[in-house]
Design an enzyme around this catalytic site. Sequence first.
Site, short mmCIF file in Angstrom:
data_model
loop_
_atom_site.label_atom_id
_atom_site.label_comp_id
_atom_site.label_asym_id
_atom_site.label_seq_id
_atom_site.Cartn_x
_atom_site.Cartn_y
_atom_site.Cartn_z
N SER A 345 4.70 2.41 -5.07
CA SER A 345 3.94 3.57 -5.54
C SER A 345 2.96 4.13 -4.52
O SER A 345 2.51 5.27 -4.68
CB SER A 345 3.19 3.20 -6.82
OG SER A 345 4.11 2.91 -7.85
N THR A 346 2.59 3.39 -3.49
CA THR A 346 1.70 3.95 -2.48
C THR A 346 2.40 5.04 -1.68
O THR A 346 1.76 5.77 -0.92
CB THR A 346 1.19 2.86 -1.52
OG1 THR A 346 2.27 2.01 -1.14
CG2 THR A 346 0.08 2.04 -2.16
#
Length: 629
Positions: A345-346
Amino acid sequence: MAPTARASLASSNKPCMSSLSRRKQQRVRKQQTRRLLVVWLILLLASFALGTRAYWLQIASLQTSGGGKPSLPERARAQRTVPLPPYIPRRAIVDRRGSVLASDRVVYTLYAHPEMFPRLESLVDTSDDAGSDGGAALVDDAAAVADRIAPWLDNYTADELAERFRQQDTGIRVADNLTEDVARAIADARLSGIDLERTYARYYPQHDLAAGIVGYVQRDERSGQAGVEYAREELLSRQGDPLRVQQAGNGQLLPRSLPDNAVQFDDSRLQLTLDLRLQRAAREALRAQMEVFAAKRGTVIVMDVHTGALVALVSEPSFNPNRYFAHELEELQNWAIGDLFEPGSTFKPINVAIALEAGAIEPGTVVYDPGRVTIGGWPISNHDFYSRGGNGSINVAKVLQVSSNVGMIHIMQKLSPRQYYKALLNLGMEKPVGVDLLGETPGHIKSEFQFLNYPIEPATAAFGQGISLTSLKLAQLHATIANGGRLVTPHVARGLVNANGDLQKEFEFPSRRVFSEVTTRAVLKLMETVVTDGSGKPARIPGYRIAGKTGTAQKALNGYYTNARITSFVGIVPVEAPRYVVLAVVDEPTRGVIFGSTVAAPIVKSVMEVLLVLEGVPPSSDPTVELAD
């Protein structure tokens, strides 16, 4: 015959005998004269030859002979002149405040020659049962010498040392890199057969604090083998031409013949962008979380978003460059720049920037998130689908706040796969970032054919899986969001400085624009809501505006995802005038509640708190006011 007659005959013969004697004497004198003349002639010729030779030696030979041959004095000087390699130490390496990270120092190598050890005459009974005569035997004193030396050495006990002495007669290399204090103590013992050789070796006073950046120097070849020591070898290791010095008949060098540049020193040193104070704080924060969550390894990166300068780069576990030979090869590698991982998700803010830049969405675009979708026959769900279900209609900010995988798929589906793929290539996803360190690995994305023809590939890439990059590449991409859209080159070397810290040579690193400022400002505001209202709350610092994003990704093995996870959090501070990006990645935490928000976000918060103080960054608002939950 009568006496009178004999007397008369003798008298008549006297004149004849006298004449013969005189002629004989004359012949002898003539022979002597000739011999004398020959001797004098020989002496004259010899004197002439010696005079001629003396003239040639004293006068004629002082000038260069014909054909370019050297004169006699030149030949004599050449015979007593020997080459001497000059000692030119490697330049020191310092951090941005001048703290020493690496330098040359005097060390000693200890050699032993057991054949020269003192021998004790001990009365040992050598008689046998058969009644042979006993006698005195010579017993070598290896044990006694070992007992005297062992207390000063770390790598041998007295018994081990004595056993080694008994295996070889001479030339045993016992220990390297002995300090002057230890060498002096051994020398004061005055032991026969013990030899100390003075040399120079690289020393790293910070030990393992910045080993992954500095690297190490191979002790025999004196060449850099990793990190900055390797990448900047041409500046750190200076080569000089051999000196020509004269020696006396006994082989000793004549000091007056030493040229002025016999020992070459200058005060230039290689300055890095690292701040050891922040490096130490980042390492402590990372180690604490790794211990709490029983993690395999981790990294923390602090980068100046405008220049790409790395202010801190921690990679754990690390190694001691003073004893690099005691570590396995994999321990010597900096996994923050050498190992790939799926960011999860980063990577979502980067995808949002791609979609905004392409005009496919607006910051207020709303997508529908049912919590689970099927793409190309593969089911994909949110991380909290089984506990919360779907999120319904949500905007882009909410997609990032709750880290919705399905929401990101719908956002990226507004681009064609070809547009998406070209955008990833434009970010340099398959190229090295160009950091000035050894061992960098370029990122990896699927082939164009796979990406364009298999819908599952752009779908998984939308939430940061199916693509691989290094931690440093991830930090570089988020620096692009923070600095207004320029892809800067991460680096650790600032330039050459003198003893006063004045910059003598500054290195330059390229950058290029990949996003517009409008796009990056919008993404930055969206990321700020993740910290204020979303999963990034653990990274909040009262009084400062911080943008961030959490990440929790499954690790793949042989093409299949496992239960192992890699957690991450990226923070940008301060939002109103971004200066630094801070990234923490923790690999395979195995204990406790494992998410980017619980494992990595607290690390970033601790590092940013120290960073803001060290850099004197003023608060964005009244620091006494707590941010509301």
